[in-house]
Design an enzyme around this catalytic site. Structure first.
Site, PDB file in Angstrom:
ATOM      1  N   CYS A 211       0.810  -1.219   0.000  1.00 26.30           N
ATOM      2  CA  CYS A 211       0.000   0.000   0.000  1.00 26.30           C
ATOM      3  C   CYS A 211       0.849   1.277   0.000  1.00 26.30           C
ATOM      4  O   CYS A 211       0.316   2.377  -0.156  1.00 26.30           O
ATOM      5  CB  CYS A 211      -0.956  -0.012   1.191  1.00 26.30           C
ATOM      6  SG  CYS A 211      -1.932  -1.509   1.270  1.00 26.30           S
TER       7      CYS A 211
ATOM      8  N   HIS B  88      -3.363   6.922   2.627  1.00 30.80           N
ATOM      9  CA  HIS B  88      -3.780   5.615   2.126  1.00 30.80           C
ATOM     10  C   HIS B  88      -5.172   5.303   2.662  1.00 30.80           C
ATOM     11  O   HIS B  88      -5.466   5.536   3.838  1.00 30.80           O
ATOM     12  CB  HIS B  88      -2.774   4.557   2.595  1.00 30.80           C
ATOM     13  CG  HIS B  88      -3.206   3.169   2.298  1.00 30.80           C
ATOM     14  ND1 HIS B  88      -3.634   2.781   1.058  1.00 30.80           N
ATOM     15  CD2 HIS B  88      -3.309   2.069   3.096  1.00 30.80           C
ATOM     16  CE1 HIS B  88      -3.974   1.502   1.095  1.00 30.80           C
ATOM     17  NE2 HIS B  88      -3.791   1.053   2.318  1.00 30.80           N
TER      18      HIS B  88
ATOM     19  N   ASN C 143     -10.186  -0.371  -0.115  1.00 26.77           N
ATOM     20  CA  ASN C 143      -8.735  -0.209  -0.054  1.00 26.77           C
ATOM     21  C   ASN C 143      -8.137  -0.823  -1.321  1.00 26.77           C
ATOM     22  O   ASN C 143      -8.249  -2.016  -1.540  1.00 26.77           O
ATOM     23  CB  ASN C 143      -8.228  -0.932   1.209  1.00 26.77           C
ATOM     24  CG  ASN C 143      -6.715  -0.941   1.339  1.00 26.77           C
ATOM     25  OD1 ASN C 143      -5.989  -0.671   0.387  1.00 26.77           O
ATOM     26  ND2 ASN C 143      -6.238  -1.277   2.520  1.00 26.77           N
TER      27      ASN C 143
HETATM   28  O1  UT7 Z   1      -3.875  -1.442   3.657  1.00 24.01           O
HETATM   29  C1  UT7 Z   1      -3.307  -2.456   4.400  1.00 24.01           C
HETATM   30  C2  UT7 Z   1      -3.406  -2.163   5.799  1.00 24.01           C
HETATM   31  N1  UT7 Z   1      -4.654  -2.568   6.381  1.00 24.01           N
HETATM   32  C3  UT7 Z   1      -5.245  -1.786   7.253  1.00 24.01           C
HETATM   33  O2  UT7 Z   1      -4.814  -0.696   7.466  1.00 24.01           O
HETATM   34  C4  UT7 Z   1      -6.390  -2.320   8.053  1.00 24.01           C
HETATM   35  C5  UT7 Z   1      -6.256  -1.859   9.466  1.00 24.01           C
HETATM   36  N2  UT7 Z   1      -7.215  -2.498  10.375  1.00 24.01           N
HETATM   37  C6  UT7 Z   1      -8.529  -2.202  10.323  1.00 24.01           C
HETATM   38  O3  UT7 Z   1      -8.979  -1.430   9.515  1.00 24.01           O
HETATM   39  C7  UT7 Z   1      -9.394  -2.824  11.398  1.00 24.01           C
HETATM   40  O4  UT7 Z   1      -8.590  -3.510  12.316  1.00 24.01           O
HETATM   41  C8  UT7 Z   1     -10.476  -3.807  10.831  1.00 24.01           C
HETATM   42  C9  UT7 Z   1     -11.507  -3.010  10.050  1.00 24.01           C
HETATM   43  C10 UT7 Z   1      -9.812  -4.830   9.926  1.00 24.01           C
HETATM   44  C11 UT7 Z   1     -11.187  -4.495  11.981  1.00 24.01           C
HETATM   45  O5  UT7 Z   1     -11.774  -3.521  12.836  1.00 24.01           O
HETATM   46  P1  UT7 Z   1     -11.496  -3.545  14.400  1.00 24.01           P
HETATM   47  O6  UT7 Z   1     -12.253  -2.432  14.973  1.00 24.01           O
HETATM   48  O7  UT7 Z   1     -10.025  -3.568  14.621  1.00 24.01           O
HETATM   49  O8  UT7 Z   1     -12.174  -4.909  14.804  1.00 24.01           O
HETATM   50  P2  UT7 Z   1     -11.590  -6.035  15.763  1.00 24.01           P
HETATM   51  O9  UT7 Z   1     -10.807  -7.015  14.981  1.00 24.01           O
HETATM   52  O10 UT7 Z   1     -10.957  -5.416  16.970  1.00 24.01           O
HETATM   53  O11 UT7 Z   1     -12.932  -6.735  16.242  1.00 24.01           O
HETATM   54  C12 UT7 Z   1     -13.902  -6.014  17.033  1.00 24.01           C
HETATM   55  C13 UT7 Z   1     -15.149  -6.865  17.171  1.00 24.01           C
HETATM   56  C14 UT7 Z   1     -14.873  -8.288  17.616  1.00 24.01           C
HETATM   57  O12 UT7 Z   1     -15.970  -8.683  18.424  1.00 24.01           O
HETATM   58  P3  UT7 Z   1     -15.866  -8.657  20.031  1.00 24.01           P
HETATM   59  O13 UT7 Z   1     -14.704  -9.522  20.370  1.00 24.01           O
HETATM   60  O14 UT7 Z   1     -15.652  -7.210  20.379  1.00 24.01           O
HETATM   61  O15 UT7 Z   1     -17.196  -9.179  20.454  1.00 24.01           O
HETATM   62  C15 UT7 Z   1     -14.887  -9.071  16.336  1.00 24.01           C
HETATM   63  O16 UT7 Z   1     -15.256 -10.427  16.546  1.00 24.01           O
HETATM   64  O17 UT7 Z   1     -15.784  -6.978  15.896  1.00 24.01           O
HETATM   65  C16 UT7 Z   1     -15.940  -8.345  15.547  1.00 24.01           C
HETATM   66  N3  UT7 Z   1     -15.750  -8.485  14.112  1.00 24.01           N
HETATM   67  C17 UT7 Z   1     -16.740  -8.357  13.221  1.00 24.01           C
HETATM   68  N4  UT7 Z   1     -18.062  -8.133  13.381  1.00 24.01           N
HETATM   69  C18 UT7 Z   1     -18.791  -8.044  12.254  1.00 24.01           C
HETATM   70  C19 UT7 Z   1     -14.574  -8.678  13.428  1.00 24.01           C
HETATM   71  N5  UT7 Z   1     -14.810  -8.692  12.113  1.00 24.01           N
HETATM   72  C20 UT7 Z   1     -16.138  -8.505  11.963  1.00 24.01           C
HETATM   73  C21 UT7 Z   1     -16.980  -8.398  10.826  1.00 24.01           C
HETATM   74  N6  UT7 Z   1     -18.294  -8.173  11.033  1.00 24.01           N
HETATM   75  N7  UT7 Z   1     -16.506  -8.508   9.570  1.00 24.01           N
END
Ligand code: UT7
Length: 331
Positions: free
Chosen positions: A122, A256, A287
């Site tokens: 990226c 980005h 993205n």
């Molecule tokens: O360009 C390359 C670089 N990539 C990036 O920059 C991506 C950077 N990371 C992100 O954008 C975020 O970490 C994500 C969008 C990928 C994930 O968001 P998050 O706020 O970090 O979610 P998380 O992994 O901390 O999960 C939070 C909650 C969890 O539930 P509990 O444990 O709080 O009950 C997950 O199980 O959200 C849940 N969860 C989802 N719920 C619905 C994780 N994925 C999903 C989903 N739909 N797809």
């Protein structure tokens, strides 16, 4: 010792033009719910993404790169025979060799240009721009075509609820050439291979052949998020410092497009005035890895939200981990 003549070039370089290409297939969040346990509300709130574009039949990295590059060349109004180097940044061209850039140069009618691919995920466009700026100023090419093109949909694991909704396909391109005034600030770039396992390919080619499973992208989203909102935030400030500018001198911010919440954190960190135009193409395009920055640049200029001559901060970051950013004058 025999004296060897060194190449010399113009004092400054700038971006002459930008072009981009988006594939025709619109994929909304609803579509992805057949693969992952999620919701439109969660994806929108956590990332900003409402839809993304994926390639359809007949569209691929080559067609996207050709379209974006063709627009950039036409808009620059230059003689394509004077393009001395073509750099393609991609992580989704499936040939280790030959590189795609020579073929693109040939098809674009650019004769005998240095042409090669780079892989900086990226951050790829900003890496390519840094190289182009140096090449022009060293007098090693009059004009450089920098293309960033990705078809990430084909390496997206649709069953992974941590990444399935994030990525889109597309391409962006710019022409860099000589300038009377400086249009590209010092690059701030680096890498941290200690975090190579934060964004990964699920198998190398050998393993893929043995198992018959095509490699996909994997990611520890939380780790990337943490790095982007801390280390990358500081890097954005270094880009401004390197260019000798303060946040209030900025017109446009094109980070980005990884997550709207990452963008929000960078904005708060930099304390950018509300008048600064901020790229939010992630909402419609997802993205696009290396291509997000030039695609967003073209979108802002085409919509009239940003205008030629304005000062913009661009930064890319991703798998490696790698990052690169510059202050630029918009074409
Ligand atoms: O360009 C390359 C670089 N990539 C990036 O920059 C991506 C950077 N990371 C992100 O954008 C975020 O970490 C994500 C969008 C990928 C994930 O968001 P998050 O706020 O970090 O979610 P998380 O992994 O901390 O999960 C939070 C909650 C969890 O539930 P509990 O444990 O709080 O009950 C997950 O199980 O959200 C849940 N969860 C989802 N719920 C619905 C994780 N994925 C999903 C989903 N739909 N797809």
């Amino acid at each position: 010792m025999t004296e060897i003549k060194a190449s010399t070039g113009p004092k400054y370089a700038r971006i002459y033009s930008v072009g981009s290409a988006t594939p025709s297939r619109v994929i909304d969040n609803e579509f992805l719910l057949q693969y992952i346990d999620s919701s439109d509300e969660w994806i929108t709130q956590r990332t900003g993404i409402k839809e993304r574009r994926w390639v359809a039949e007949g569209e691929n990295i080559e067609t996207l790169a050709m379209e974006a590059a063709g627009k950039a060349i036409e808009r620059a109004g230059i003689d394509r025979a004077e393009i001395g180097a073509v750099i393609l940044s991609t992580i989704s061209h499936y040939h280790q060799t030959p590189a795609l850039a020579p073929k693109l140069a040939h098809q674009l009618g650019i004769p005998d240009a240095a042409a090669y691919d780079i892989s900086a995920a990226c951050a790829g466009f900003c890496y390519g721009l840094a190289q182009a700026e140096s090449i022009v100023r060293a007098g090693q090419a009059k004009y450089v075509l920098v293309i960033a093109g990705e078809v990430i949909s084909e390496i997206t694991n649709l069953e992974d609820r941590g990444t399935a909704f994030l990525f889109g396909d597309g391409a962006g391109a710019v022409i860099v050439g000589p300038s009377e005034t400086n249009g590209i600030g010092p690059v701030v770039w680096g890498s941290d291979g200690g975090q190579e396992n934060v964004i990964w390919q699920t198998a190398d080619w050998h393993t893929a052949v043995e198992t018959g499973v095509f490699p996909k992208l994997g990611m520890d989203g939380r780790a990337v998020f943490k790095w982007a909102t801390s280390f990358i935030a500081r890097a954005t400030k270094k880009c401004l410092d390197g260019a000798g500018l303060t946040p209030d001198q900025l017109d446009v911010f094109i980070p980005h497009q990884a997550n709207d919440r990452i963008t929000d954190t960078l904005l708060r960190y930099l304390k950018l005035p509300e008048t600064v135009v901020v790229a939010r193409t992630i909402r419609q395009l997802g993205n696009n890895s290396a291509a997000t920055v030039p695609m967003a640049m073209d979108a802002l200029l085409s919509s009239g939200e940003a205008t030629s001559g304005q000062t913009a901060l661009i930064i890319g970051f991703g798998a490696g981990l790698v990052y690169a950013g510059q202050v630029i004058t918009l074409p």
